[in-house]
Design an enzyme around this catalytic site. Structure first.
Site, PDB file in Angstrom:
ATOM      1  N   ASP A   8       0.990  -1.210   0.112  1.00 43.88           N
ATOM      2  CA  ASP A   8      -0.030   0.015  -0.060  1.00 43.88           C
ATOM      3  C   ASP A   8       0.777   1.267   0.200  1.00 43.88           C
ATOM      4  OD1 ASP A   8      -2.242   1.902   0.631  1.00 43.88           O
ATOM      5  OD2 ASP A   8      -3.322   0.065   1.233  1.00 43.88           O
ATOM      6  N   HIS A  14       2.325   2.020  -3.046  1.00 40.63           N
ATOM      7  CA  HIS A  14       1.386   3.096  -3.892  1.00 40.63           C
ATOM      8  C   HIS A  14       1.846   4.304  -3.641  1.00 40.63           C
ATOM      9  CE1 HIS A  14      -2.302   0.141  -3.278  1.00 40.63           C
ATOM     10  NE2 HIS A  14      -1.398  -0.422  -3.771  1.00 40.63           N
TER      11      HIS A  14
END
Length: 402
Positions: A249, A277
């Site tokens: 993430d 991310h």
């Protein structure tokens, strides 16, 4: 220049010139240098038994300013349930030694049967290591903390990560433990330590003043859902430096929540990001000020430099500076998105004084600058930003200055 679907799409390449000192752009109001490892109050030797009570007792009895040292014994692995760091006390993990979380959901539950399940809440687990209202505590390496996120739980038929994937399918929330949770604390340090396989976020620094992560390595597979690297939340005076972060993430996610303190004075300096991310602000952006990201290398992140929010969580973001950033294999090198998710709400984003200087993406990508309000466009400055010739820009309700 062309227009597609109501958006302006640009393809351009801007030359890079010059570099500048990271220290001149640091935002943390503290004077931060490489941490020094504290001396130990006691040394524990690893054996085959579960060491939760032994480690916690040593931490509770340790003098402030010192650390409990974890060393190899008959094995190099300490198996433990949740631990709490007292104020002024640190944990020191020797080279080659691993502090490993037990793979048992019941050990982490904060209410009967609350952990290791999916529901609408997602708050049923204690973190592996917690620090609350501490001053000058920390975790020091060069050893490793392993959350065992991918190992099947002894009291469940799934791993923590499989539980997170199941929650996504069911549109619910997983109850999985964070690796390190630091609340309402001052001057917390992570130094020269490796964090791997967290079931959830790796490090959260919430409602605090003074946090340093230096030479910290975070490594978790890109497929592990909701495994943010480091998340400063409603806090100030943060430095993340000389660290390597690869997750499933956000590599770093800076957040500010409604009704809580603003997040300000953040320095992200001399770091390398792998999968993840990206370097994110949001999606909770209700007061983020004075953020510096300098000398950052990114390879394989889905997003690069990203500010994200929506109508439910948007607010003020001001004084964000990105400089000396080099990206490769990043699908979206720059993302400024006020409608990151289609959530209901009445909040209007007020984002301004956002500067990109000496930013390079070496491979094809898409830059997304997506403002929600034409009457209050986002203010962005770009100087010496360089993309490949086949990259595209999507701009809506954003004023770009050069």
């Amino acid at each position: 220049m062309e227009y597609q679907s109501g958006k302006r799409v640009l393809s351009l390449s801007l030359g890079l010139i010059g570099l500048f000192s990271a220290s001149a752009w640091a935002s943390d109001s503290r004077t931060v240098s490489e941490p020094k490892t504290p001396s130990s109050c006691t040394t524990l030797k690893a054996d085959s038994s579960t060491a939760t009570s032994t480690i916690q007792k040593a931490l509770n009895n340790c003098d402030q300013g010192k650390a409990v040292r974890l060393s190899a014994g008959s094995t190099s692995v300490f198996l433990s349930g949740p631990l709490s760091l007292p104020s002024g006390v640190s944990l020191l993990i020797d080279k080659g030694v691993t502090l490993r979380a037990v793979n048992n959901a019941k050990s982490f539950e904060n209410a009967p049967s609350s952990c290791g399940v999916v529901d609408k809440n997602g708050k049923g687990c204690d973190a592996f290591i917690t620090a609350v209202s501490t001053t000058n505590s920390g975790i020091y390496g060069p050893g490793t903390i392993d959350g065992q996120g991918g190992v099947k739980l002894q009291d469940k038929k799934v791993s923590w990560w499989e539980l997170a994937a199941d929650a996504k399918v069911k549109k619910l929330k997983q109850n999985t433990p964070r690796l390190i949770q630091i609340n309402k604390s001052k001057n917390f340090t992570l130094y020269n330590v490796s964090l791997i396989n967290s079931p959830n976020f790796h490090v959260v620094f919430s409602d605090g003043d003074g946090f340093t992560a230096w030479k910290t390595t975070i490594k978790t597979p890109s497929t592990a859902r909701n495994t943010d690297g480091i998340d400063p939340m409603s806090s100030k005076n943060i430095t993340i430096a000389y660290s390597n972060i690869a997750t499933g993430d956000d590599n770093v996610a800076i957040k500010a929540y409604k009704g809580r303190a603003e997040t300000r004075n953040i320095s992200i300096l001399h770091n390398d990001f792998g999968t993840g991310h990206g370097m994110s602000i949001g999606s909770e952006t209700m007061g983020v000020y004075n953020v510096t990201v300098d000398d950052l290398k990114m390879n394989g992140t889905t997003n690069g430099l990203r500010i994200k929010s929506d109508k439910s969580a948007a607010g003020v973001v001001n004084g964000v500076r990105y400089s000396n950033v080099v990206m490769k294999n990043v699908a979206k090198p720059i993302v400024i998105d006020t409608v990151y998710e289609k959530k209901e709400g009445s909040n209007v984003p007020d984002w301004s004084d956002i500067t990109f200087k000496d930013v390079t993406s070496e491979t094809k990508g898409v830059v997304v600058l997506n403002g929600e309000n034409a009457k209050k466009p986002i203010e962005v400055t770009m100087k010496n930003v360089k993309l490949t010739s086949d990259s595209t820009w999507q701009i809506k309700n954003v004023n770009v200055k050069k």
